[in-house]
Scaffold this active site. Structure first.
Site, PDB file in Angstrom:
ATOM      1  N   CYS A  19     -18.856  -5.433  14.514  1.00 19.86           N
ATOM      2  CA  CYS A  19     -18.132  -5.512  13.722  1.00 19.86           C
ATOM      3  C   CYS A  19     -18.557  -6.379  12.385  1.00 19.86           C
ATOM      4  O   CYS A  19     -19.095  -7.375  12.516  1.00 19.86           O
ATOM      5  CB  CYS A  19     -17.140  -6.423  14.541  1.00 19.86           C
ATOM      6  SG  CYS A  19     -15.194  -5.616  13.572  1.00 19.86           S
ATOM      7  N   GLY A  77      -9.899  -5.492   9.468  1.00 21.39           N
ATOM      8  CA  GLY A  77     -10.447  -5.622   8.190  1.00 21.39           C
ATOM      9  C   GLY A  77      -9.563  -5.894   6.799  1.00 21.39           C
ATOM     10  O   GLY A  77      -9.313  -5.763   5.665  1.00 21.39           O
ATOM     11  N   CYS A  82     -18.487  -0.538   7.691  1.00 22.37           N
ATOM     12  CA  CYS A  82     -17.649  -0.454   8.843  1.00 22.37           C
ATOM     13  C   CYS A  82     -18.586   0.449  10.343  1.00 22.37           C
ATOM     14  O   CYS A  82     -18.372   1.441   9.418  1.00 22.37           O
ATOM     15  CB  CYS A  82     -16.611  -0.053   8.488  1.00 22.37           C
ATOM     16  SG  CYS A  82     -15.372  -0.058   9.747  1.00 22.37           S
TER      17      CYS A  82
HETATM   18  N1  DGL Z   1     -15.396  -1.793  12.988  1.00 24.66           N
HETATM   19  C1  DGL Z   1     -15.030  -3.253  12.229  1.00 24.66           C
HETATM   20  C2  DGL Z   1     -16.181  -3.292  11.273  1.00 24.66           C
HETATM   21  O1  DGL Z   1     -17.053  -3.424  11.452  1.00 24.66           O
HETATM   22  C3  DGL Z   1     -13.714  -2.860  11.528  1.00 24.66           C
HETATM   23  C4  DGL Z   1     -12.824  -2.212  11.682  1.00 24.66           C
HETATM   24  C5  DGL Z   1     -11.396  -2.956  11.737  1.00 24.66           C
HETATM   25  O2  DGL Z   1     -10.788  -2.637  10.511  1.00 24.66           O
HETATM   26  O3  DGL Z   1     -10.956  -3.348  12.391  1.00 24.66           O
HETATM   27  O4  DGL Z   1     -15.949  -3.860   9.792  1.00 24.66           O
END
Ligand code: DGL
Length: 255
Positions: free
Chosen positions: A73, A43, A178
């Site tokens: 994600c 991100g 997220c």
């Molecule tokens: N879990 C991820 C999302 O839903 C992102 C986490 C990251 O920054 O890698 O955006």
């Protein structure tokens, strides 16, 4: 019927919050999970790089003969071109259908800087609640702190800073944009008491399963799950057991 596993991808452990919904609601489905913990956070990377890394995870899952891919994600979902969703199997990204939000005058969106920059959550909230004031909160460092297993005080301090900087006070509803954030839902709830938090995981999984059902490709019988991580497989193993309530095979992977 199709007993092949469902592939689930994330930049690390966050997608486990989506995989757990899949397990709870569709218990006959097997899961092959890939988390790119070695390159987390996504991100805080440019869109081109996010799309390239996501393409590598897609290849990894296709080699495991999955029948569908759930992109667990938001950062990947909203930073990949339409071609990413084409392929030999259905590829389903995180839902931006927020019609489940309760009526609210003010709505906060918590997500990574790359997701916020894409403004897809904002558009989703505006469709559901056209009158609402929307506060987009790019949470620099939050997903990675959760990924690294930072203590709750550290995670809460980052979150408090974001809440203050983007003036979310008084928001009756908020989107957990997220997949890492629901792992620390209790901290969000403690810092914003009275706010309704929407996790898009369930809508995402339901959409993926609807696609499979339409192709008569739901599973009749669960096989063994497998969880792969590009780093920290040992630490992830604890979290996998915690989220799934039982030990599952957790393996190292390279992309
Ligand atoms: N879990 C991820 C999302 O839903 C992102 C986490 C990251 O920054 O890698 O955006």
């Amino acid at each position: 019927m199709d007993d092949r596993p469902v592939g689930v991808m994330d930049s690390g452990v966050g997608g486990l919050t989506v995989a757990s919904v899949l397990r709870r609601k569709y218990s006959a489905e097997s899961i092959v999970y890939i988390g790119d913990s070695a390159r987390n956070p996504y991100g805080e990377r440019p869109a081109e790089e996010i799309a390239r890394f996501a393409g590598e995870m897609k290849e990894f899952l296709l080699e495991k003969h999955v029948k569908a891919i759930v992109v667990a994600c938001n950062t990947i979902t909203f930073n990949t071109p339409p071609s990413f969703y084409e392929g030999p199997v259905p590829v389903v990204g995180m839902s931006a259908d927020f019609s489940a939000l309760p009526k609210a005058r003010k709505v906060a969106i918590f997500a990574t800087p790359a997701s916020i920059a894409a403004h897809s959550h904002r558009r989703g909230v505006a469709r559901a609640l056209p009158e609402a004031e929307i506060r987009e909160v790019p949470c620099d460092g939050l997903a990675n702190a959760i990924e690294m297993g930072a203590p709750d005080e550290t995670v809460a301090a980052i979150l408090r800073r974001c809440i203050e900087a983007y003036h979310t006070e008084g928001a009756e509803a908020a989107v957990l944009g997220c997949t890492h954030y629901p792992l620390k839902r209790q901290l969000f709830e403690a810092l914003m008491p009275g706010t309704y938090f929407l996790d898009p995981a369930e809508a995402t999984v339901d959409e993926a399963m609807k696609r499979l059902a339409a192709e008569d490709a739901l599973s009749a019988r669960r096989e063994e799950d497998a969880f792969y991580f590009t780093a920290g497989a040992e630490e992830a193993s604890r979290l996998v057991s915690e989220v799934f309530g039982e030990k599952r095979p957790v393996l190292p992977a390279s992309l």
